[in-house]
Design an enzyme around this catalytic site. Structure first.
Site, PDB file in Angstrom:
ATOM      1  N   THR A 179       0.970  -1.210   0.093  1.00 46.78           N
ATOM      2  CA  THR A 179       0.061   0.025  -0.022  1.00 46.78           C
ATOM      3  C   THR A 179       0.734   1.029   0.079  1.00 46.78           C
ATOM      4  O   THR A 179       1.952   1.035   0.202  1.00 46.78           O
ATOM      5  CB  THR A 179      -0.960   0.176   1.139  1.00 46.78           C
ATOM      6  OG1 THR A 179      -0.062   0.222   2.354  1.00 46.78           O
ATOM      7  CG2 THR A 179      -1.656  -1.168   1.287  1.00 46.78           C
TER       8      THR A 179
ATOM      9  N   GLU B 157       2.200   1.895   3.334  1.00 47.58           N
ATOM     10  CA  GLU B 157       3.351   0.770   3.838  1.00 47.58           C
ATOM     11  C   GLU B 157       4.512   1.516   3.252  1.00 47.58           C
ATOM     12  O   GLU B 157       5.659   1.579   3.935  1.00 47.58           O
ATOM     13  CB  GLU B 157       3.096  -0.354   3.255  1.00 47.58           C
ATOM     14  CG  GLU B 157       1.917  -1.152   4.184  1.00 47.58           C
ATOM     15  CD  GLU B 157       1.612  -2.615   3.537  1.00 47.58           C
ATOM     16  OE1 GLU B 157       1.777  -3.541   4.331  1.00 47.58           O
ATOM     17  OE2 GLU B 157       1.440  -2.704   2.461  1.00 47.58           O
ATOM     18  N   GLU B 158       4.558   1.764   1.944  1.00 54.32           N
ATOM     19  CA  GLU B 158       5.923   2.256   1.490  1.00 54.32           C
ATOM     20  C   GLU B 158       6.449   3.603   1.998  1.00 54.32           C
ATOM     21  O   GLU B 158       7.508   3.601   2.201  1.00 54.32           O
ATOM     22  CB  GLU B 158       5.370   2.650  -0.248  1.00 54.32           C
ATOM     23  CG  GLU B 158       6.624   3.126  -0.992  1.00 54.32           C
ATOM     24  CD  GLU B 158       6.199   3.446  -2.511  1.00 54.32           C
ATOM     25  OE1 GLU B 158       6.971   3.981  -3.252  1.00 54.32           O
ATOM     26  OE2 GLU B 158       5.032   3.192  -2.870  1.00 54.32           O
ATOM     27  N   GLY B 159       5.377   4.531   2.508  1.00 51.84           N
ATOM     28  CA  GLY B 159       5.874   5.594   3.331  1.00 51.84           C
ATOM     29  C   GLY B 159       6.647   5.053   4.459  1.00 51.84           C
ATOM     30  O   GLY B 159       7.620   5.829   4.802  1.00 51.84           O
TER      31      GLY B 159
END
Length: 496
Positions: free
Chosen positions: A163, A166-168
């Site tokens: 998501t 999540e990446e951030g």
């Protein structure tokens, strides 16, 4: 009789002294000096982005697992070709594209370690967009890359789409892990301590299809849709993180071109203020249908198979104006805790690391050395006014497809950071544009692996190996007592 007693007592005293010396020597030997050599472990993560895929191989000492600052980057490998989402019509090629980097990874990981090395593939915004458009194609691509990775002697742990949040969040973990922001060792107290919360870095990530901002705000995050919680080293972190799909630089450029064409009264030739003067680019209108970011219907424009020529004008102020139109700032009204499109964000706080396309664009423009905001604006404005002939002759080694895009990218970065995220003249100095921290590249991959392998424990780390002060004190006291008894025995002997 006296001589026998003397010899006996002397032997006892000698033994006690010898024992004390041995005890003293042993007490000075640290535990680290006698432990077995550390066992090195390895792990790998594929970053399957929208425009390209990269593989990162990490290593760490197994006897320091669940400690801080122990993971280092051993290899980074760029996969040839575009991102895996580009293989929607030929999914097996997505798996085959990974083989060259997998082969390189096996050359740096010893054969005896390979089957225990966890291997992950995380896909980001490009695959998120493809899943919106064609979920079966996205699933097929993930299945083919998983099939390829299972053919290699590594501990494959899965391929999935992350998501945006999540990446951030994983990018935020990577930065603060590499910079020792979570825990610092205090020589004074011989313990690990938590730095002040204000010393935690924020993360700014700009990819091809999305952009992320993550940081610890003042107080708690009031909008739980944008919050991520982590318990790391015995301390709770409540961070704000948000991902903006379709606001990566490649999708931004497509949206900008579509908007300029839609606004133009001409059907064949359209002025592009961000492109260098005398630079032309031909666009097929139907190409806008290939992305969910640009395939929306527009009464001003028919997405047919007609070609349109974008003509560069080198208009710096016009470029900035055109880029700002891509953001819906009016949706926030008078709210200060809002970026654009009605998205909640608390005020930015602390220092930030801006990486990925933030860094690459500003590095090309020589703007990563902490220049003031006024200097940055002036340099970007000057660059935007240069002609295509001037730029192409000044940068002969730069990719000719990328070179005309820097003006638009730079103005987009300014708009995103200043108008959307609300950095200002003062807080601008808290943004550091860099792509490495310590020994590793900055990005979400290391944080992803650390989280999935439990390399960062929820509990605070134990005291460092070595002497525990209380035991050291007991050892010294015992030695002193032994020597004292030996001396007393000698005095008794001499008295008798």
């Amino acid at each position: 009789m006296f001589d026998n007693k003397k010899h006996f007592t002397t032997a006892i005293v000698g033994a006690l002294v010898a024992f004390s010396v041995i005890a003293l020597v042993l007490s000075l030997v640290k535990i680290e000096d006698v432990t077995l050599p550390p066992v090195v472990k390895y792990g790998m993560v594929f970053d399957a982005g929208s425009s390209h895929t990269s593989l990162f191989v990490y290593e760490w000492d197994s006897d320091k697992e669940n400690d801080t600052g122990v993971v280092s980057q051993t290899l980074s490998c760029d996969v040839q070709g575009q991102g895996i989402s580009s293989y929607a019509n030929d999914p097996p090629k997505a798996g085959d594209s990974l083989r060259e980097c997998l082969d390189k990874a096996l050359k740096v990981i010893p054969a005896a370690k390979q089957r225990d090395a966890p291997a992950y593939l995380g896909a980001t915004a490009g695959m998120r967009l493809l899943r919106e458009q064609n979920s079966s194609a996205a699933d097929h691509i993930l299945a083919t890359v998983a099939k390829t990775m299972r053919q290699y002697p590594v501990a494959f742990k899965g391929a999935r789409i992350l998501t945006g949040e999540e990446e951030g969040a994983y990018g935020w973990i990577t930065i603060n892990y590499l910079l020792d922001s979570f825990m610092k060792y205090s020589p004074k107290t011989h313990t690990w301590v938590h730095p002040e919360a204000a010393n935690i870095f924020g993360a700014l990530d700009l990819g091809g299809a999305s952009t992320q901002i993550s940081f610890m705000p003042e107080g708690s995050v009031t909008n739980w849709n944008e919050a991520s919680e982590f318990m790391l080293y015995g301390f709770n972190y409540n961070i704000y993180t948000h991902s903006y799909l379709c606001y990566g630089q490649n999708e931004m450029l497509k949206r900008l071109a579509k908007e300029l064409i839609a606004e133009s009264s001409s059907s064949m030739h359209v002025d592009h203020p961000c492109y260098p003067k005398d630079y032309n680019e031909t666009v097929l209108l139907s190409s806008f249908r290939t992305s969910p970011c640009t395939n929306q219907s527009d009464p001003r424009l028919t997405l047919d198979n007609k070609n349109v020529t974008l003509q560069g004008r080198g208009d710096a102020s016009g470029c900035l104006t055109a880029v700002r139109k891509l953001f819906n700032f009016s949706a926030c009204g008078q709210s200060q805790d809002c970026t654009f499109d009605g998205v909640y964000q608390p005020p930015v706080r602390g220092q930030f690391i801006a990486f990925s396309a933030f860094y690459y664009n500003f590095k090309f423009l020589n703007l990563t050395e902490g220049q003031s905001l006024a200097t940055v604006r002036e340099n970007i404005k000057h660059f935007c006014t240069r002609s295509w002939e001037d730029l192409s002759s000044s940068y002969p080694e730069e990719n000719p497809e990328r070179l005309p895009k820097y003006c638009a990218n730079a103005n987009y970065i300014l708009t995103l950071l200043l108008d959307a995220y609300k950095f200002n003249e003062t807080s601008w100095n808290n943004i550091f544009f860099q792509m490495k921290a310590g020994s590793a590249d900055v990005g979400w991959t290391l944080g992803y692996m650390l989280n999935l392998t439990n390399m960062i424990p929820a509990e605070a780390p134990a005291r460092l190996k070595g002497h525990v002060p209380s035991l050291w004190a007991v050892a010294v006291a015992f030695i002193i007592l032994t020597l004292s008894l030996g001396l007393a025995a000698l005095l008794v002997l001499l008295w008798v």
